[in-house]
Design an enzyme around this catalytic site. Structure first.
Site, PDB file in Angstrom:
ATOM      1  N   HIS A  50       0.763  -1.121  -0.050  1.00 58.95           N
ATOM      2  CA  HIS A  50       0.041  -0.065   0.034  1.00 58.95           C
ATOM      3  C   HIS A  50       1.004   1.293   0.081  1.00 58.95           C
ATOM      4  CE1 HIS A  50      -3.754   2.357   1.330  1.00 58.95           C
ATOM      5  NE2 HIS A  50      -2.676   3.157   1.661  1.00 58.95           N
ATOM      6  N   GLU A  51       1.712   1.440   0.963  1.00 58.33           N
ATOM      7  CA  GLU A  51       2.517   2.526   0.969  1.00 58.33           C
ATOM      8  C   GLU A  51       3.420   2.682  -0.202  1.00 58.33           C
ATOM      9  OE1 GLU A  51       1.685   4.646   3.156  1.00 58.33           O
ATOM     10  OE2 GLU A  51       0.459   3.544   4.383  1.00 58.33           O
ATOM     11  N   HIS A  55       1.632   4.512  -2.902  1.00 58.04           N
ATOM     12  CA  HIS A  55       1.648   6.037  -2.639  1.00 58.04           C
ATOM     13  C   HIS A  55       2.984   6.748  -3.290  1.00 58.04           C
ATOM     14  CE1 HIS A  55      -1.818   6.798  -0.757  1.00 58.04           C
ATOM     15  NE2 HIS A  55      -1.600   6.177   0.350  1.00 58.04           N
ATOM     16  N   GLU A 103      -5.524   7.663  -2.924  1.00 58.57           N
ATOM     17  CA  GLU A 103      -5.472   6.356  -2.332  1.00 58.57           C
ATOM     18  C   GLU A 103      -5.397   5.431  -3.363  1.00 58.57           C
ATOM     19  OE1 GLU A 103      -4.691   5.296   0.609  1.00 58.57           O
ATOM     20  OE2 GLU A 103      -4.608   7.545   1.575  1.00 58.57           O
ATOM     21  N   PHE A 126      -8.989  14.311  13.200  1.00 58.87           N
ATOM     22  CA  PHE A 126      -8.982  15.457  14.154  1.00 58.87           C
ATOM     23  C   PHE A 126      -7.333  15.856  13.981  1.00 58.87           C
ATOM     24  CE2 PHE A 126     -12.553  13.529  15.827  1.00 58.87           C
ATOM     25  CZ  PHE A 126     -13.548  14.545  15.352  1.00 58.87           C
ATOM     26  N   GLY A 138      -5.068  14.756  11.149  1.00 55.04           N
ATOM     27  CA  GLY A 138      -4.341  14.258   9.759  1.00 55.04           C
ATOM     28  C   GLY A 138      -5.059  14.811   8.845  1.00 55.04           C
ATOM     29  N   GLY A 139      -5.254  14.651   7.585  1.00 50.73           N
ATOM     30  CA  GLY A 139      -5.750  15.607   6.475  1.00 50.73           C
ATOM     31  C   GLY A 139      -7.024  14.942   6.131  1.00 50.73           C
ATOM     32  N   TYR A 140      -7.852  14.131   6.915  1.00 54.11           N
ATOM     33  CA  TYR A 140      -9.199  13.252   6.540  1.00 54.11           C
ATOM     34  C   TYR A 140     -10.294  13.868   6.817  1.00 54.11           C
ATOM     35  CZ  TYR A 140      -6.407   9.608   4.377  1.00 54.11           C
ATOM     36  OH  TYR A 140      -5.591   9.056   3.574  1.00 54.11           O
TER      37      TYR A 140
END
Length: 710
Positions: free
Chosen positions: A492-493, A496, A522, A626, A628-630
């Protein structure tokens, strides 16, 4: 004031080919960042005096300022994530407001705004490349230009002076609160320690976990601790928490650890409740200032989806997942009953993972722990790099020693194209270090590809990435032996990282992962996970670390069948996170009659088969939204899963066993999804690769949920 001498030797202020991670310390942060901000402020003032609406006189000097700050701040922020100390934390906390103040000043510069506006309104606009047009849109914080420039530009630049001041205060405060939130989660996670001296209490736990617990005990002063005789120290870090939930026969221990995990950062000095409320209140105020009804609309201004489209997808997937999830629980109950479990009729949260693991073992005869010896980290990385060569025509070669590192465990790699020329580099930090490294796995950028930032003698600066995981470290002379989930995480990483590293875009501000709509980012990472189930790929990984024997064929078939095991439940879990996130950022009123926990419980009625405990405080450690960027963006995992499953289905359509077709499709994936970066709208990029718009059907099919939705 720092002396000239100390500044001249400050590693943050030197020019470097690769960041000096080995020598940067907390003592460099305050003087280094302050001197840098002073320098950049002077450059910005100069730019404002000389700016013209042209690329060389506007965008190029602007990129240099933005890049310098993001590289240097990136160094200290990275060290805070992987080598945290109280001194580093305090130093960053002190200079953070000054850095945010400069970013706001930069984003709200009227001369720069006017120059961009002139470009936008000039007849030359149509002649600009799409990447350059999107770069200008991104500067305004919007996806595309309507006929007039959107007034509600997200940097606050279009606001009146007093409103802009209010906006800036909110941004400063939000940055502080996010930091405090994640520090509380880290501290609360570190705070819990349970020392066990009686082996009966940890019956069922595999040797790998006992080895880890003994190692943790040694680090806390129990020098004689061993995996066999203890004592054993359990913590709330994932490599410790998960084995307890999966394997501990001691139900009381599972309950204690589950409750501790679920209530992290929800009491005493580390309580995040008030912080969450304040974050939500400020986000709503920010949205209103910018002319939006709620914060979700602000978030969606820079995404592929709209609030309605995201809701629609979540509901479609939820209704396909609910009945299978209900059936999952029934299956667990009857299995536990057959095993004579006293709790069979009243299975609850701390039983689900344990009994799921037992059912999976019995149904597919797969024991995650027994698979570990087949997944040693060196073999996994070799196979991953082999796959990248087949699909994308690149070679990944070790380059240890070329760049300074922050810990001797770190590996450094060079990515070369088919002609043997370097195209990128990346750091890999694989192991868990609970005392100094935050948990989870992530990819981040060190440098982006850029024409403007090229060193003398080269035409472009090459991209450099971080890849960070939290795997079980090697124990003694055993290599790091991974669970299958950890294998998926590395793939997965790396997905990215590939999008960051294989970009062909030379405009630094929209290269690689920069400026890609968040709900599309993603796609490559989740796409790469699919290859873990591809027979040839998996067989090239799964070699026993001692005997070299390949994973038996029947075990592979079981792994494949197990892929859809409890798919309904796992899907619902993600949908719950995504839905509660959207609810909090659309319908929730801070300080109103409903608390954040009421919202969580309301959402759970439709997304959790077993209702949450009344004292469930998972929101207090929900860092994704809260800290992170989500925020109002967690749905993007599912949105991107639709894209990635559909992208992988292009390889299925071409024929996974047809190596020529796989290479051709891989090349097409590289030239579109991986190459175009944030320089082209993701929907167009997808259509260019796939030949049509995305469909959710491949995702439901891969998850075994297609029948339920049909």
């Amino acid at each position: 004031m720092a002396s000239e001498d100390s500044l001249s030797s400050n590693p943050l202020l030197q020019s470097f080919e690769f960041p000096p991670f080995d020598v940067v310390g907390a003592q460099h942060v305050r003087p280094g960042i302050r001197a840098l901000l002073q320098q950049l402020e002077a450059e910005l003032e100069q730019l404002e005096k000389t700016v013209e609406p042209s690329w060389p006189k506007l965008v190029e000097p602007l990129e240099k300022i933005i890049d310098r700050l993001s590289v240097v701040w990136g160094i200290i922020n990275h060290l805070k994530s992987v080598k945290d100390t109280p001194e580093l934390r305090a130093a960053i906390e002190e200079v953070q407001p000054e850095k945010v103040k400069f970013q706001l000043r930069l984003g709200q510069s009227k001369p720069i705004y006017s120059a961009f506006k002139s470009i936008r309104e000039s007849p030359d606009w149509k002649t600009l490349s799409e990447a350059r047009q999107r770069l200008i849109c991104a500067y305004y914080g919007i996806r595309v230009f309507s006929a007039q420039i959107k007034e509600a530009v997200l940097s606050g630049i279009a606001l009146e002076d007093d409103k802009r001041e209010e906006f800036n205060k909110i941004e400063q405060e939000l940055e502080k609160l996010a930091h405090k939130f994640s520090e509380n989660v880290l501290d609360a996670t570190k705070k819990f320690e349970k020392l066990i001296t009686d082996k009966k209490e940890i019956e069922g736990l595999p040797p790998s976990a006992l080895g880890l617990f003994a190692q943790a005990a040694v680090s806390k002063g129990h020098e004689s601790a061993t995996a066999d005789t203890g004592p054993w120290l359990i913590t709330l870090d994932a490599p410790s928490y998960l084995p307890v939930m999966q394997h501990a026969k001691n139900r009381a221990l599972r309950e204690e650890v589950y409750r501790a995990y679920l209530s992290r950062a929800s009491s005493g000095d580390l309580d995040n409740t008030a912080i969450i409320d304040q974050i939500l209140k400020l986000r709503l105020e920010k949205a209103k200032l910018l002319g939006y009804r709620n914060y979700a609309e602000v978030s969606m201004a820079t995404k592929m989806a709209t609030v309605e489209k995201a809701d629609e997808l979540l509901e479609k997937l939820r209704s396909a997942s609910w009945d299978p999830a209900v059936q999952d629980i029934e299956d667990l109950k009857s299995f536990a009953k057959n095993q004579g479990a006293a709790e069979a009729d009243s299975l609850t949260h701390w039983d689900i993972t344990f009994w799921s693991e037992r059912l999976r073992e019995s149904k597919y005869d797969i024991n995650e722990e027994e698979l570990r010896p087949y997944f040693s980290l060196p073999k996994v990385m070799d196979a991953l790099f082999g796959l990248a060569k087949t699909l994308f025509g690149i070679d990944v070669v070790p380059a240890d020693g070329v760049a300074p590192v922050w810990n001797s465990e770190i590996r450094f790699y060079c990515v070369k194209d088919s002609s043997g020329n370097p195209t990128a580099y990346f750091y890999f930090d694989p192991y868990s270090r609970p005392s100094e490294k935050k948990d989870g796995a992530w990819m981040d950028e060190v440098f982006s590809r850029s024409r403007v930032m090229a060193q003398k003698g080269s035409s472009v600066r090459l991209p450099v990435a971080h890849m960070v995981c939290n795997q079980t470290p090697p124990v003694g002379d055993k290599p790091s032996l991974m669970t299958f989930r950890e294998v998926e995480t590395v793939f997965h990483e790396f997905g990215h990282a590939l999008q960051h590293m294989l970009t062909k875009e030379d405009e630094g501000l929209v290269a690689g992962i920069r400026n890609i709509e968040w709900d599309a980012v993603e796609l490559p990472s989740q796409f790469m996970e699919n290859w873990c189930y591809h027979r040839d790929t998996l067989m090239s990984i799964a070699k026993h670390y001692q005997t070299g024997e390949t994973l038996p064929e029947n075990v592979y078939k079981k792994l494949l069948a197990a892929r859809t095991f409890r798919a309904g439940s796992l899907s619902l879990r993600q949908l719950k996170f995504a839905t509660v996130d959207l609810e909090l950022h659309t319908k929730y009123t801070p300080g109103g009659t409903e608390s954040i926990y009421d919202v969580d419980r309301r959402v759970s009625i439709k997304t959790q088969v077993i209702p949450p405990l009344p004292e469930d405080r998972f929101l207090c450690s929900f860092s994704h939204i809260f800290a992170g960027g989500y925020a109002a963006g967690y749905y993007s995992y599912k949105w991107a899963e639709v894209l990635s499953a559909d992208a992988f289905s292009a390889f299925e359509d071409a024929g996974l066993d047809d190596i020529k077709a796989v290479k051709e499709t891989g090349q097409r994936f590289r030239n579109t999804i991986l190459a175009l970066g944030g320089g082209k709208a993701p929907l167009q990029v997808f259509v260019e690769f796939r030949g049509r718009e995305p469909s959710p059907e491949p995702l439901l099919r891969h998850n075994g949920l297609f029948a339920a939705s049909a």
